[in-house]
Design a protein around this motif. Sequence first.
Motif, PDB file in Angstrom:
ATOM      1  N   UNK A  95       0.826  -1.211   0.000  1.00  0.00           N
ATOM      2  CA  UNK A  95       0.000   0.000   0.000  1.00  0.00           C
ATOM      3  C   UNK A  95       0.859   1.260   0.000  1.00  0.00           C
ATOM      4  N   UNK A  96       2.014   1.197  -0.665  1.00  0.00           N
ATOM      5  CA  UNK A  96       2.971   2.301  -0.559  1.00  0.00           C
ATOM      6  C   UNK A  96       3.137   3.076  -1.867  1.00  0.00           C
ATOM      7  N   UNK A  97       2.094   3.121  -2.682  1.00  0.00           N
ATOM      8  CA  UNK A  97       2.178   3.842  -3.948  1.00  0.00           C
ATOM      9  C   UNK A  97       2.453   5.328  -3.724  1.00  0.00           C
ATOM     10  N   UNK A  98       1.794   5.938  -2.738  1.00  0.00           N
ATOM     11  CA  UNK A  98       2.007   7.361  -2.457  1.00  0.00           C
ATOM     12  C   UNK A  98       3.449   7.626  -2.026  1.00  0.00           C
ATOM     13  N   UNK A  99       4.033   6.701  -1.288  1.00  0.00           N
ATOM     14  CA  UNK A  99       5.412   6.862  -0.852  1.00  0.00           C
ATOM     15  C   UNK A  99       6.370   6.810  -2.045  1.00  0.00           C
ATOM     16  N   UNK A 100       6.153   5.843  -2.961  1.00  0.00           N
ATOM     17  CA  UNK A 100       7.000   5.745  -4.148  1.00  0.00           C
ATOM     18  C   UNK A 100       6.871   7.003  -4.996  1.00  0.00           C
ATOM     19  N   UNK A 101       5.651   7.499  -5.135  1.00  0.00           N
ATOM     20  CA  UNK A 101       5.432   8.733  -5.886  1.00  0.00           C
ATOM     21  C   UNK A 101       6.195   9.887  -5.244  1.00  0.00           C
ATOM     22  N   UNK A 102       6.217   9.925  -3.910  1.00  0.00           N
ATOM     23  CA  UNK A 102       6.960  10.968  -3.206  1.00  0.00           C
ATOM     24  C   UNK A 102       8.455  10.872  -3.452  1.00  0.00           C
ATOM     25  N   UNK A 103       8.989   9.650  -3.476  1.00  0.00           N
ATOM     26  CA  UNK A 103      10.403   9.477  -3.800  1.00  0.00           C
ATOM     27  C   UNK A 103      10.736  10.094  -5.159  1.00  0.00           C
ATOM     28  N   UNK A 104       9.903   9.754  -6.147  1.00  0.00           N
ATOM     29  CA  UNK A 104      10.192  10.184  -7.516  1.00  0.00           C
ATOM     30  C   UNK A 104      10.038  11.687  -7.686  1.00  0.00           C
ATOM     31  N   UNK A 105       9.311  12.330  -6.810  1.00  0.00           N
ATOM     32  CA  UNK A 105       9.151  13.779  -6.872  1.00  0.00           C
ATOM     33  C   UNK A 105      10.220  14.520  -6.061  1.00  0.00           C
ATOM     34  N   UNK A 106      11.080  13.775  -5.387  1.00  0.00           N
ATOM     35  CA  UNK A 106      12.093  14.391  -4.536  1.00  0.00           C
ATOM     36  C   UNK A 106      13.065  15.248  -5.346  1.00  0.00           C
ATOM     37  N   UNK A 107      13.464  16.363  -4.779  1.00  0.00           N
ATOM     38  CA  UNK A 107      14.433  17.240  -5.454  1.00  0.00           C
ATOM     39  C   UNK A 107      15.790  16.554  -5.586  1.00  0.00           C
ATOM     40  N   UNK A 108      16.042  15.545  -4.743  1.00  0.00           N
ATOM     41  CA  UNK A 108      17.327  14.837  -4.801  1.00  0.00           C
ATOM     42  C   UNK A 108      17.489  14.073  -6.112  1.00  0.00           C
TER      43      UNK A 108
END
Length: 289
Positions: A95-108
Amino acid sequence: MGDGDATGGAPDLISRLPDEVLGDIITLLPTRDGVRTQAVSRRWRPLWRAAPLNLQVDYGLCSQHTNHANLATKILDGHDGPGRCFTMPGFRLRNRLAMVDGWLRSRALTGLQEINFSYSTLDRQQQQPPMPPSALRFTATLRVAKFGHCKFPNEVAPSLKFPHLKELSLVKVTISEDAVHGLLSGCYVLEILLLERNVGIGRLRISSPTLRSIGFSGPSEAIEFHELVVEDAPRLERLLPLHPDQGPATIRVMRAPKLETVGLLSAHISKLEFGTTAFQEMIALSLGT
């Protein structure tokens, strides 16, 4: 760490290298080792945060799968970017789709050059989980893109442009024919294309002035990849069926003057056409230009 070690040993010559060189060294290290360089000395401490990030969310990051996500989040939060490589092979989504999406949006990860993104096949679901559109926000900088075991966002394909992408792989991806054609039309320097066991492609037409190698197969569950047509590929050298028993049934090569190698065929790839010349029920071919 100074010019020598605590016992008066040899001087630390590597720390005398310019920051740019040390940053390149850190970027080439596995993620866990790159992070550990901060402990080498005060001189090294800020280098990891400034070096292009190479993030591997796999067992090389941590031996316990349950800790992968926490460590990845911590690394992305602590790095200033830019990104160089993001690898997430076989990630158990749950159930971690939102977390993966957050990773990919990271400025890093801004400026990312390589991405290897796939979900685990251990998460048994009736439908493949979606690939977040944020995985495609790096189109302007990507040089290598590999996507697997996910559902591609077909609606965004027509607008995607990849000015630097040289290698594209889609493995067990659910994607429409129109989306694949849209992707390829936006790849201006693509040299290597891998299409393996994807769902949703029945007939594929390829025209590319830059492609050198194409590897392909239909899905393993059913033969639905019927035809591959190479319309115009002036630099194509290799055309390789990866799983010949999974199609397509027909391969048509209309123009590929540099084509040298065609891989193993089978009864499921029953017809191979070069212009007006057709070969049927061939087992293997090696062609000169």
